[in-house]
Design an enzyme around this catalytic site. Structure first.
Site, mmCIF file in Angstrom:
data_model
loop_
_atom_site.group_PDB
_atom_site.id
_atom_site.type_symbol
_atom_site.label_atom_id
_atom_site.label_comp_id
_atom_site.label_asym_id
_atom_site.label_seq_id
_atom_site.Cartn_x
_atom_site.Cartn_y
_atom_site.Cartn_z
ATOM 1 N N ARG A 1 -74.448 0.249 -25.596
ATOM 2 C CA ARG A 1 -75.146 -1.162 -24.834
ATOM 3 C C ARG A 1 -75.250 -0.583 -23.368
ATOM 4 O O ARG A 1 -75.553 0.763 -22.615
ATOM 5 C CB ARG A 1 -73.794 -1.363 -24.112
ATOM 6 C CG ARG A 1 -73.671 -2.708 -23.477
ATOM 7 C CD ARG A 1 -72.456 -3.248 -23.492
ATOM 8 N NE ARG A 1 -71.979 -4.343 -22.562
ATOM 9 C CZ ARG A 1 -72.704 -5.865 -22.821
ATOM 10 N NH1 ARG A 1 -73.456 -6.050 -24.255
ATOM 11 N NH2 ARG A 1 -72.573 -6.778 -21.751
ATOM 12 N N ASP B 1 -81.098 -10.368 -31.859
ATOM 13 C CA ASP B 1 -81.535 -11.330 -30.959
ATOM 14 C C ASP B 1 -81.593 -10.737 -29.522
ATOM 15 O O ASP B 1 -83.089 -10.286 -28.948
ATOM 16 C CB ASP B 1 -81.036 -12.812 -30.699
ATOM 17 C CG ASP B 1 -79.307 -12.387 -30.785
ATOM 18 O OD1 ASP B 1 -78.638 -11.591 -30.263
ATOM 19 O OD2 ASP B 1 -78.454 -13.554 -30.058
ATOM 20 N N ASP C 1 -74.132 -10.645 -38.946
ATOM 21 C CA ASP C 1 -73.971 -12.166 -37.683
ATOM 22 C C ASP C 1 -74.818 -13.282 -38.681
ATOM 23 O O ASP C 1 -74.344 -14.130 -39.491
ATOM 24 C CB ASP C 1 -73.716 -11.893 -36.890
ATOM 25 C CG ASP C 1 -73.063 -10.690 -35.714
ATOM 26 O OD1 ASP C 1 -71.756 -10.477 -36.804
ATOM 27 O OD2 ASP C 1 -72.798 -10.813 -34.873
ATOM 28 N N MET D 1 -66.141 -11.356 -38.346
ATOM 29 C CA MET D 1 -66.486 -11.250 -37.832
ATOM 30 C C MET D 1 -67.976 -12.989 -37.722
ATOM 31 O O MET D 1 -67.749 -13.572 -38.463
ATOM 32 C CB MET D 1 -67.526 -10.044 -37.899
ATOM 33 C CG MET D 1 -66.269 -9.291 -37.399
ATOM 34 S SD MET D 1 -67.629 -7.334 -36.972
ATOM 35 C CE MET D 1 -65.658 -6.735 -35.964
ATOM 36 N N THR E 1 -64.291 -2.603 -39.873
ATOM 37 C CA THR E 1 -64.735 -2.927 -41.711
ATOM 38 C C THR E 1 -65.581 -3.401 -42.362
ATOM 39 O O THR E 1 -66.260 -3.004 -42.807
ATOM 40 C CB THR E 1 -63.404 -3.150 -42.003
ATOM 41 O OG1 THR E 1 -62.774 -4.393 -42.852
ATOM 42 C CG2 THR E 1 -61.863 -2.535 -41.976
ATOM 43 N N GLN E 2 -66.147 -5.106 -41.925
ATOM 44 C CA GLN E 2 -67.607 -5.463 -42.546
ATOM 45 C C GLN E 2 -68.403 -4.684 -41.780
ATOM 46 O O GLN E 2 -69.457 -4.689 -42.657
ATOM 47 C CB GLN E 2 -67.855 -6.527 -41.604
ATOM 48 C CG GLN E 2 -66.079 -7.360 -42.150
ATOM 49 C CD GLN E 2 -66.080 -8.881 -41.900
ATOM 50 O OE1 GLN E 2 -66.622 -10.224 -41.289
ATOM 51 N NE2 GLN E 2 -65.100 -8.997 -39.348
ATOM 52 N N ARG E 3 -68.508 -3.573 -40.794
ATOM 53 C CA ARG E 3 -69.919 -2.645 -40.744
ATOM 54 C C ARG E 3 -69.736 -2.076 -41.584
ATOM 55 O O ARG E 3 -70.854 -1.006 -41.280
ATOM 56 C CB ARG E 3 -69.956 -2.112 -39.321
ATOM 57 C CG ARG E 3 -69.571 -3.649 -38.343
ATOM 58 C CD ARG E 3 -70.006 -3.613 -36.916
ATOM 59 N NE ARG E 3 -70.033 -4.242 -35.827
ATOM 60 C CZ ARG E 3 -70.318 -4.127 -34.769
ATOM 61 N NH1 ARG E 3 -70.573 -3.189 -34.190
ATOM 62 N NH2 ARG E 3 -70.477 -5.342 -33.625
#
Length: 328
Positions: A77, A108, A132, A174, A259-261
């Site tokens: 970041r 984005d 996403d 997410m 976990t989705q990543r």
């Protein structure tokens, strides 16, 4: 000194990591090298670009990266990139290394960073790297299909215990402010209904929907998008569970979180990445700069920044209606 003849590109990953980012590095490097383009990696996203953390691609071993999640070159970041003087230094770092093109893989916010750099004369390309699926210029973003697979696997496991114990399961996924992971996840798992940013339900509506499902079966699986419950006056999921438990509807909360990543990219994900990477290198060969690359119907497409930023999101109301037909 002899004039520079070999084109050079720098590649960075920015924003949240997504399955397939590493594969994108692999394919971009492969196609660029075969086109006699020299490749550099920028470590840690725009932070690394500002701090001049560029390394030749050949210094990194990508041999085991095609099938791995995350990003081997890192992502940090870096809100300071909003400052003009910071972007000017980043652009200067590229210029002093004689980098001709910058390829940005991210969401984005990463796209906006690239657009601002393009206004300083940096030739930019953007690839949609986010689970996403909230980049309107691409039908599916890099990481979305793999995150969807992780939802399918986890909901499948949740379903068996939910049915065995005659419970209600609320599965939070997410998506930030986009409901696509919840919507497509519900379709892929035959969930009983879905709650997304475009069809929010308060506690009374949620309870009514669950009761309708329980009229016909002894269990219920609900998929909800993140950033709904516990925000803007909506009760937290913990409060919802407590209410359901107190009203004889025993409830399990499952937040899939990061976990989705973490899954290895799926086959279709890799196919789409390969095609988009090849398309990007083709655009570089044509010197068609400042382009946003995506996919539509499994075909790579490209747009300029203004076109991409002005595209509206896809209306998913018809899909939500199909999923929620039993609670209407």
């Amino acid at each position: 000194m002899s004039p520079k003849t070999t084109k050079k590109i720098a590649i960075l990953t920015s924003g949240g990591d997504a399955p397939g980012m590493n594969a994108t590095l692999v394919y971009l490097t492969r196609y660029a090298t075969s086109s006699e383009i020299e490749v550099f990696f920028v470590k840690n996203g725009y932070y690394g670009l500002y701090h001049d953390e560029l390394v030749p691609a050949h210094q990194l071993d990508l041999s085991n990266s095609l099938f791995s999640a995350g990003t081997v070159i890192g992502s940090k970041r870096f809100v300071e990139f909003k400052e003009l003087k910071v972007r000017e230094q980043a652009a200067q770092n590229l210029k002093k290394r004689q980098i001709d093109y910058l390829v940005v893989i991210g969401g984005d916010g990463s796209y906006m960073g690239a657009k601002l750099l393009s206004e300083l004369g940096v030739n930019c390309y953007c690839l949609p790297g986010t689970i996403d699926n909230d980049i309107n210029s691409s039908e599916f973003t890099i990481g979305f299909l793999t995150a969807l697979e992780s939802i399918k696997v986890n909901v499948q496991a949740v379903y068996h215990t939910t049915k065995s114990h005659e419970r209600v399961a609320i599965v939070e996924v997410m998506g930030r402010h986009c409901g696509d992971l919840a919507i497509f996840g519900a379709l892929a798992t035959n969930a009983d209904f879905v709650v997304t940013p475009s069809n929010k339900m308060d506690l009374k509506q949620l309870e009514s929907a669950v009761k309708k499902i329980l009229q016909h079966q002894n269990h219920c699986v609900v998929i909800v998008s993140e950033n709904i419950y516990g925000f803007d006056g909506y009760p937290s999921l913990t409060a919802i569970k407590q209410h359901f438990d107190a009203n004889n509807m025993k409830c399990n909360l499952v937040s899939l979180g990061h976990t989705q990543r973490g899954f290895a990219p799926t086959s279709l994900e890799l196919v789409q990445i390969s095609l988009m990477a090849q398309h990007t290198i083709n655009l570089i060969g044509q010197n068609k700069v400042n382009q946003v690359i995506g996919n539509k119907a499994n075909v790579p497409v490209n747009y300029d920044f203004d076109q991409a930023f002005n595209m509206p999101p896809v209306d998913r109301s018809a899909l939500i209606a199909v999923i929620n037909k039993n609670i209407i």
